[in-house]
Scaffold this motif. Structure first.
Motif: not given
Length: 321
Positions: A113-116, A175-178, A200-202
């Motif tokens: 994804y673009a968000n990583g 970056e996504c992990l963070l 990006l929420k669980p």
């Protein structure tokens, strides 16, 4: 994560918790867990044969319809085939293998994804679209791409362009992990088993995998972050997660088998263990059966789920003093 029969280990004589030395008992011999994807044991010729047009692989080569007929990173699919092809190329120098491996790597780059983040299944639906940390799927992809970026081991044949693209993908993944590390009551904590690809929420997956903080998968994330060049954000992330592991460890109990069940019993001498899932906001261990109803004791869910899933483990033990 598996929803069809073939993907379960058909022949399992005994299954143990990976950390039995930390006070966890052997599970009942009837317990079965998800098997590795087809690529773990397929012949190299079948790996070539079943590579899909997008460059990835199905989890089960025999499935030809539905979401599970699409390319995936679940249960070691795709990145395992890539590794095996790269190793075979190094043995034989047959360019057919290196070309297939490169096509697989390019698929992983496209899948991101673009968000990583990476989804469980490419261009799928439902929970398969979530950013998937479950069973270390995304982390294992990042480990692979990091090796590709550095032309490490069997990936010495990779050209610089693909290596650079892989490096950028890993950076985006970090970056996504963070970004997905959950803040609760103003404090950084850990990660969910999967996260919504937009908010990006669980997020939840199967009925018994409810939105929560997940000790098991968070360990893999922390260990990967520890391999990255340290930055203030990465250092803060690691420290916060380790602090959370320390706060939610469970003492004075151990997991024991009976003839046909798994039970939690008191034991003041037991080593610390962790629940797989913790309720967001309370840090209470939570469990759910196939009805998806959250319970606070393992004994409150059905026997089939008690014995058929890793609800407890010592996963963070190497990170917590």
């Amino acid at each position: 994560m598996i929803r069809f029969k073939k993907q379960y280990a058909a022949v399992v004589l005994a299954v143990t918790f990976a950390f039995s030395s930390a006070g966890l008992a052997v599970l009942p011999s009837s317990t079965v867990y998800a098997a590795d994807a087809s690529g773990a044991t397929a012949s190299i010729s079948d790996i070539l044969k079943y590579q899909q047009s997008d460059g990835g692989w199905r989890k089960d080569y025999s499935v030809t319809s539905g979401d599970w007929a699409k390319s995936t990173i679940d249960n070691k699919a795709t990145y395992t085939e890539i590794r095996r092809l790269a190793a075979e190329y190094q043995k034989t120098k047959n360019s057919q293998y290196s070309a297939a491996a490169v096509k697989g790597i390019q698929f992983l780059l496209t899948m991101q994804y673009a968000n990583g983040g990476w989804p469980q299944i490419y261009q799928s639906s439902g929970y398969h679209n979530h950013i998937t940390y479950n069973d270390d799927a995304m982390i294992n992809v990042m480990i692979l791409l990091d090796e590709v970026a550095n032309k490490k081991g069997d990936f010495s044949f990779i050209d610089s362009t693909l290596a650079d693209k892989s490096r950028n993908a890993v950076a985006k993944g970090v970056e996504c992990l963070l970004k997905t590390q959950l803040v609760v009551n103003g404090q950084l904590t850990a990660w969910g088993q999967q996260h919504d690809s937009v908010t990006l929420k669980p997020a939840g997956a199967r009925a018994y995998e409810v939105p929560s903080l997940c000790a098991k998968e968070s360990v893999g994330i922390v260990k990967f972050l520890q391999t990255r060049p340290s930055t203030p954000q990465i250092a803060t992330s690691i420290q916060a997660a380790v602090k959370w592991f320390g706060a939610v460890k469970l003492t004075g109990i151990k997991v024991v088998k009976t003839s046909d069940d798994v039970v939690v019993v008191s034991d003041p001498n037991a080593s610390p263990i962790w629940a797989r899932f913790y309720e967001i906001g309370t840090n209470k261990p939570i469990f759910a059966g196939r009805d998806g109803v959250v319970k606070y004791k393992l004994s409150e869910i059905e026997q089939e789920r008690r014995t058929g899933y890793s609800w407890y483990g010592a996963w963070p033990s190497s990170l917590v003093n």
